[in-house]
Design an enzyme around this catalytic site. Structure first.
Site, PDB file in Angstrom:
ATOM      1  N   ASP A 306     133.066  21.358  30.175  1.00 32.17           N
ATOM      2  CA  ASP A 306     132.929  20.248  29.453  1.00 32.17           C
ATOM      3  C   ASP A 306     131.535  19.301  29.352  1.00 32.17           C
ATOM      4  O   ASP A 306     130.769  19.592  30.212  1.00 32.17           O
ATOM      5  CB  ASP A 306     134.066  19.037  29.897  1.00 32.17           C
ATOM      6  CG  ASP A 306     133.832  18.734  31.434  1.00 32.17           C
ATOM      7  OD1 ASP A 306     133.417  19.505  32.364  1.00 32.17           O
ATOM      8  OD2 ASP A 306     133.960  17.548  31.725  1.00 32.17           O
ATOM      9  N   GLU A 307     131.733  18.568  28.184  1.00 32.41           N
ATOM     10  CA  GLU A 307     130.400  17.925  28.188  1.00 32.41           C
ATOM     11  C   GLU A 307     129.024  18.342  28.398  1.00 32.41           C
ATOM     12  O   GLU A 307     128.125  17.860  28.952  1.00 32.41           O
ATOM     13  CB  GLU A 307     130.509  16.564  28.774  1.00 32.41           C
ATOM     14  CG  GLU A 307     131.629  15.771  28.653  1.00 32.41           C
ATOM     15  CD  GLU A 307     132.074  14.700  29.541  1.00 32.41           C
ATOM     16  OE1 GLU A 307     132.470  13.425  29.208  1.00 32.41           O
ATOM     17  OE2 GLU A 307     131.826  14.652  30.805  1.00 32.41           O
ATOM     18  N   SER A 308     129.080  19.650  27.920  1.00 33.52           N
ATOM     19  CA  SER A 308     127.710  20.514  28.376  1.00 33.52           C
ATOM     20  C   SER A 308     126.681  20.252  27.230  1.00 33.52           C
ATOM     21  O   SER A 308     126.210  20.912  26.413  1.00 33.52           O
ATOM     22  CB  SER A 308     127.897  21.980  28.187  1.00 33.52           C
ATOM     23  OG  SER A 308     129.022  22.354  29.320  1.00 33.52           O
TER      24      SER A 308
END
Length: 503
Positions: A306-308
């Site tokens: 997530d949220e990379s």
């Protein structure tokens, strides 16, 4: 005595309340399965101070506990309370859950402790019923993790997802990379308590979970949320990507910006990344996942994803393809946050965890659809419904508001099969995450978990057409669990949505 509403959460498939009252006294004997009997005897003594005796050789007695696969589907059970009690599980887990129902029904009246006469037949809706505990931003010692396991198992959850790593800290010792526990475990969000689990610690957690029929789902968040890795091994991570949004977030929160190689105690996200093009990175990931796999008897390894935002789309795809296959090669099922569904060649069979909103964006819907097309299944964790770190209301002292606010009714009144346009069998189950940016103690965790966790438990376990299920019934039933929760030391939030009972 007959209670007008059975104090049961989650709601069983069928529950037939009958006239009659069975008193509990210390002459009652517990017969049958010795492990289950020991657990029941301990729980009753803890609840009301009455110590029952196990009598495995007696032909008759007060409470009989046994397993019979014919009585229900997997994890199901039947329960009969009349002149005596019989709990029959379809398997060991079903027997355990039947005992939890029996404990919920135990009440104190003016005449003493006992049970209303009732017949229950029950089995779960979803096979995967989970809670996530973020131990990376706030470190929970082993005893507190075990307490959380006890809490969730009592509500018939059967998976605990441990978020073991993030920008703020690394929480598991890895033999091949010892500086992770030496250097990367000493920080946490807002400078809160920190630490790590030795391998023996982790084994203790796994064993305790297994004794409660809970499967551990460990997460190593990759390739973003990896600033802490760089505190120990700076050669494995990129420089933080500092954007205008990150600067604004840090300024609003009064926090410092992340600096490569230095512990970070802020709560901003999306700036960190492993070095995707370096072979050394994959040696690191393989070592970590291999050691974690050896410690984890359950079928899942969660690899984050997530949220990379500090990783390009091309690099992210390359990484997720390679690492999801790496997990498969270890004999485990990869689980990833739903953004991994953007990767065309994600390993077939990878599970996706959806953390978007009840009204999905087109991009999120496409990502989860691709995971299913690749043979995977979904774990549903909609942030604006069952993220347990979101505030109950704007004035609640704990939690965040980026996904709005989530009161108990909102957590309860959504239908999993209506969330995304997917076949019902694509849904493995439901998981309620507790992120810990604002959590400082187990009491804080209790306040955010309870009573919303009971709403999630009912969604995960109970059939939508179960007789008596619905918001009005739920709020009456959950209010009657207050004495049980108090006896277990649970510091729940006494929201005005619920009429809380004293006994």
């Amino acid at each position: 005595m007959v209670l007008p509403v059975l104090p049961l959460v989650p709601m069983p498939r069928t529950a037939d309340l009958q006239a009659g009252w069975l008193p509990l006294t210390d002459v009652v004997r517990v017969l049958g399965d010795t492990t289950a009997a020991a657990g029941l005897i301990t729980a009753i003594e803890h609840r009301c101070g009455i110590r029952l005796q196990a009598d495995g050789d007696a032909a008759t007695g007060g409470i009989t506990l046994r397993v019979d696969p014919r009585v229900a589907d997997a994890e199901g059970y039947t329960l009969q309370i009349a002149e005596s009690i019989e709990v029959v599980g379809a398997d060991a887990a079903g027997l355990y859950y039947g005992i939890q129902t029996l404990l919920q029904l135990l009440r104190e009246t003016d005449a003493g402790w006992g049970w209303s006469h009732v017949e229950v037949a029950d089995a779960p809706r979803f096979a995967y019923r989970g809670v996530m505990l973020d131990v990376a931003r706030h470190f929970f010692p082993v005893a507190e993790v075990k307490a959380v396991i006890d809490r969730i198992a009592a509500l018939k959850f059967n998976h605990l997802h441990l978020h073991l790593t993030d920008d703020q800290g690394w929480r598991l010792h890895i033999d091949a990379w010892p500086l992770l526990s030496e250097k990367a475990s000493t920080s946490s969000a807002n400078g809160d308590s920190a630490g790590f689990y030795s391998k023996d610690d982790f084994r203790e957690i796994v064993a305790h979970a297994a004794s409660r029929h809970v499967t551990l789902v460990p997460e190593i968040d990759l390739p973003g949320h990896t600033h802490a890795v760089g505190v120990a091994y700076p050669e494995l991570v990129e420089e933080p990507v500092i954007t205008d949004q990150l600067r604004a977030d840090a300024a609003q929160l009064g926090q410092e910006l992340p600096i490569m190689g230095e512990p970070y105690i802020g709560t901003s996200v999306g700036y960190s990344s492993l070095r995707i093009g370096e072979e050394r990175t994959y040696e690191f990931v393989r070592d970590v996942l291999t050691e974690l796999s050896e410690l984890t008897p359950g079928p899942y390894l969660h690899i984050g994803g997530d949220e990379s935002r500090g990783t390009t789309a091309e690099d992210f795809a390359f990484f997720v393809e390679r690492v999801s296959e790496m997990v498969m090669a270890l004999g485990k099922i990869p689980v990833a946050w739903h953004e991994a569904g953007a990767v065309e060649k994600i390993a077939p069979g990878t599970y996706g965890q959806y953390w978007g909103m009840l009204d999905p964006t087109d991009a999120h819907a496409a990502e989860v659809a691709h995971i299913v097309e690749q043979g995977g299944r979904l774990i549903l964790s909609p942030a604006d419904a069952i993220y347990l770190d979101i505030k109950y209301d704007e004035d609640f002292p704990l939690g965040l508001t980026w996904a709005g606010t989530v009161d108990v009714r909102r957590a309860y009144e959504w239908e999993p099969t209506s969330l995304l346009d997917l076949p019902a069998d694509a849904i493995a189950g439901i998981e309620a995450p507790l992120w810990t940016e604002t959590v400082h103690t187990l009491e804080d965790a209790d306040q955010l978990l309870y009573p919303r966790i009971a709403a999630v438990a009912e969604l995960a376990w109970s059939a939508p057409d179960a007789t008596g299920r619905g918001w009005g019934s739920f709020r009456a039933r959950v209010g009657q669990l207050a004495p049980l929760w108090r006896a277990d030391g649970i510091r729940f939030h006494p929201t005005a949505e619920i009429d809380w009972r004293e006994r």
